[in-house]
Design an enzyme around this catalytic site. Structure first.
Site, PDB file in Angstrom:
ATOM      1  N   LYS A  78      37.225  -8.687 -20.282  1.00 24.70           N
ATOM      2  CA  LYS A  78      38.295  -8.882 -19.295  1.00 24.70           C
ATOM      3  C   LYS A  78      37.716  -9.543 -18.055  1.00 24.70           C
ATOM      4  O   LYS A  78      36.498  -9.510 -17.791  1.00 24.70           O
ATOM      5  CB  LYS A  78      38.961  -7.559 -18.920  1.00 24.70           C
ATOM      6  CG  LYS A  78      38.041  -6.527 -18.249  1.00 24.70           C
ATOM      7  CD  LYS A  78      37.836  -6.730 -16.754  1.00 24.70           C
ATOM      8  CE  LYS A  78      36.838  -5.736 -16.157  1.00 24.70           C
ATOM      9  NZ  LYS A  78      36.426  -6.072 -14.773  1.00 24.70           N
ATOM     10  N   GLY A 102      26.321  -5.356 -18.727  1.00 27.60           N
ATOM     11  CA  GLY A 102      26.219  -5.163 -17.286  1.00 27.60           C
ATOM     12  C   GLY A 102      26.673  -6.369 -16.510  1.00 27.60           C
ATOM     13  O   GLY A 102      26.048  -6.762 -15.530  1.00 27.60           O
ATOM     14  N   ALA A 103      27.802  -6.939 -16.935  1.00 31.75           N
ATOM     15  CA  ALA A 103      28.205  -8.244 -16.416  1.00 31.75           C
ATOM     16  C   ALA A 103      29.469  -8.225 -15.576  1.00 31.75           C
ATOM     17  O   ALA A 103      29.862  -9.245 -15.022  1.00 31.75           O
ATOM     18  CB  ALA A 103      28.404  -9.210 -17.584  1.00 31.75           C
ATOM     19  N   LEU A 147      32.357  -7.552 -16.993  1.00 32.62           N
ATOM     20  CA  LEU A 147      33.385  -7.955 -17.957  1.00 32.62           C
ATOM     21  C   LEU A 147      33.878  -6.772 -18.780  1.00 32.62           C
ATOM     22  O   LEU A 147      34.706  -6.944 -19.681  1.00 32.62           O
ATOM     23  CB  LEU A 147      32.841  -9.048 -18.882  1.00 32.62           C
ATOM     24  CG  LEU A 147      32.373 -10.329 -18.187  1.00 32.62           C
ATOM     25  CD1 LEU A 147      31.720 -11.276 -19.199  1.00 32.62           C
ATOM     26  CD2 LEU A 147      33.537 -11.030 -17.487  1.00 32.62           C
ATOM     27  N   ALA A 148      33.365  -5.586 -18.493  1.00 34.19           N
ATOM     28  CA  ALA A 148      33.801  -4.328 -19.118  1.00 34.19           C
ATOM     29  C   ALA A 148      33.606  -4.301 -20.621  1.00 34.19           C
ATOM     30  O   ALA A 148      34.411  -3.713 -21.346  1.00 34.19           O
ATOM     31  CB  ALA A 148      35.267  -4.033 -18.763  1.00 34.19           C
ATOM     32  N   GLY A 149      32.521  -4.886 -21.095  1.00 30.68           N
ATOM     33  CA  GLY A 149      32.245  -4.865 -22.526  1.00 30.68           C
ATOM     34  C   GLY A 149      32.085  -3.456 -23.072  1.00 30.68           C
ATOM     35  O   GLY A 149      32.586  -3.139 -24.155  1.00 30.68           O
ATOM     36  N   GLY A 150      31.406  -2.593 -22.331  1.00 34.83           N
ATOM     37  CA  GLY A 150      31.219  -1.216 -22.776  1.00 34.83           C
ATOM     38  C   GLY A 150      32.530  -0.453 -22.846  1.00 34.83           C
ATOM     39  O   GLY A 150      32.774   0.306 -23.795  1.00 34.83           O
ATOM     40  N   SER A 151      33.386  -0.647 -21.854  1.00 36.89           N
ATOM     41  CA  SER A 151      34.697   0.007 -21.857  1.00 36.89           C
ATOM     42  C   SER A 151      35.549  -0.486 -23.011  1.00 36.89           C
ATOM     43  O   SER A 151      36.256   0.293 -23.664  1.00 36.89           O
ATOM     44  CB  SER A 151      35.416  -0.253 -20.528  1.00 36.89           C
ATOM     45  OG  SER A 151      34.733   0.344 -19.453  1.00 36.89           O
ATOM     46  N   SER A 152      35.491  -1.776 -23.269  1.00 37.34           N
ATOM     47  CA  SER A 152      36.222  -2.350 -24.397  1.00 37.34           C
ATOM     48  C   SER A 152      35.730  -1.761 -25.714  1.00 37.34           C
ATOM     49  O   SER A 152      36.528  -1.403 -26.594  1.00 37.34           O
ATOM     50  CB  SER A 152      36.060  -3.871 -24.402  1.00 37.34           C
ATOM     51  OG  SER A 152      36.731  -4.457 -25.498  1.00 37.34           O
ATOM     52  N   ASP A 206      38.110   1.842 -16.805  1.00 36.27           N
ATOM     53  CA  ASP A 206      38.605   0.597 -17.394  1.00 36.27           C
ATOM     54  C   ASP A 206      39.043   0.753 -18.847  1.00 36.27           C
ATOM     55  O   ASP A 206      39.709  -0.130 -19.387  1.00 36.27           O
ATOM     56  CB  ASP A 206      37.515  -0.493 -17.342  1.00 36.27           C
ATOM     57  CG  ASP A 206      37.276  -1.023 -15.943  1.00 36.27           C
ATOM     58  OD1 ASP A 206      38.143  -0.804 -15.071  1.00 36.27           O
ATOM     59  OD2 ASP A 206      36.234  -1.657 -15.719  1.00 36.27           O
TER      60      ASP A 206
END
EC number: 2.7.1.148
Length: 312
Positions: free
Chosen positions: A16, A103-104, A106-111, A143
């Site tokens: 995101k 850690g960018a 972009l909420a990759g972990g939340s996704s 998120d």
């Protein structure tokens, strides 16, 4: 354990960007009161889930930089939904194909956490309804709930109060990130709080006014033309001041031809530029890709998507 109807599935887990990130105040629970517009993009991870017969959660990934231990949100989400099922025999082998930088902002972990809830609900035939999945997701992170439905949404509270934003955005997006930089979300919010706390609104009336202003204005008055549009991120002033790489990324993006707007996503360090459509973004990307790399940045070109987690 009775035989499950599904043995293996794959889930698309998109990133995101924040089209708007406004910090209203500090809540009694320690979180910040936020007013945001979040938008999914087609830069995505892919997660494969396969039943195993040993009742354990096993996680592997193509990424060497990712922790695969109990602190990984995929493991946490899997344990949450397994505990809810009250079936200790359930197990899964999980493989994460990581494309979203770590850690960018972009909420990759939340996704990934949201994808795990949706994926295991299907794999294990749990038939949990949307509301139950949503409640579980909110326990995993601020998120995470956004990704259950995704697309473009207003996000209020600490991020868990969602309202669908019926937009017709068709922007193309260019992302820049220095691969050697990661930024602590907790530290960034703490620094913002220390500097801007006197400006915080804590009254319900003012909080509601900010929410309503965002609902009414948002990007609704934007006409696709050559004009610039306003993208807001309150955290950017903190990160840009302390991180030359973010400052440089924003400068490079601001000077791209046909750029409609540029900003930092989340707490950074990824920055993005918006273009009228994906065709223009692709053209600008191809013209400037070497320049991005020569300045030490990884770069992606993306389009907006109208959905969050997707079963494939």
């Amino acid at each position: 354990m009775s035989k499950l109807s599904t043995t293996k599935i794959c889930v698309k887990s998109p990133a995101k960007i924040n089209l708007h990130l406004e910090i209203i105040g500090k809540r009694k629970d320690g979180y910040h009161e936020l007013a945001m517009i979040m938008q999914n993009i087609d830069l995505s991870d892919y997660i494969e889930f396969e039943n195993n017969q040993i009742g354990e959660i096993k996680l592997k990934s193509n990424s060497k930089d990712l922790s695969l231990d109990e602190d990984n949100l995929i493991i946490k989400a899997a344990n949450y939904i397994k505990d809810m099922s009250k079936n200790k025999e359930l197990g899964a082998n999980i493989f994460l194909k990581k494309n979203i930088p770590i850690g960018a902002g972009l909420a990759g972990g939340s996704s990934n956490a949201a994808a795990t809830l949706v994926g295991l609900n299907k794999l294990w035939d749990l038939d949990l309804d949307y509301e139950t999945i949503f409640i579980l997701s909110a326990k995993l992170g601020s998120d995470v709930p956004f990704f259950i439905e995704g697309g473009c949404q207003f996000c209020f509270g600490r991020g868990e109060i969602l309202e669908k934003y019926s937009s017709n955005f068709d922007f193309g997006v260019i992302l820049l990130k220095n691969p050697n930089i990661s930024i602590s979300t907790v530290d960034t919010y703490k620094k913002y709080s220390q500097e801007f706390c006197p400006k915080y609104f804590t009254e319900t009336e003012k909080t509601n006014k900010i929410r309503n202003d965002l609902r009414v204005n948002g990007f609704n008055d934007f006409k696709l033309s050559e004009q610039r549009i306003n993208v807001k991120n309150d955290l950017q002033v903190i990160v840009e001041r302390e991180n030359n790489s973010v400052k440089k990324a924003l400068y490079l993006l601001s000077n791209l031809q046909n750029c409609l707007s540029y900003s930092m996503s989340g707490s950074g360090p990824t920055c993005f530029a918006l273009f009228k459509d994906i065709n223009i973004a692709n053209e600008v990307f191809e013209q400037n890709y070497k320049m991005f790399n020569n300045n030490g940045f990884e770069a992606w070109v993306c389009k907006l998507i109208n959905s969050g987690i997707t079963l494939l």
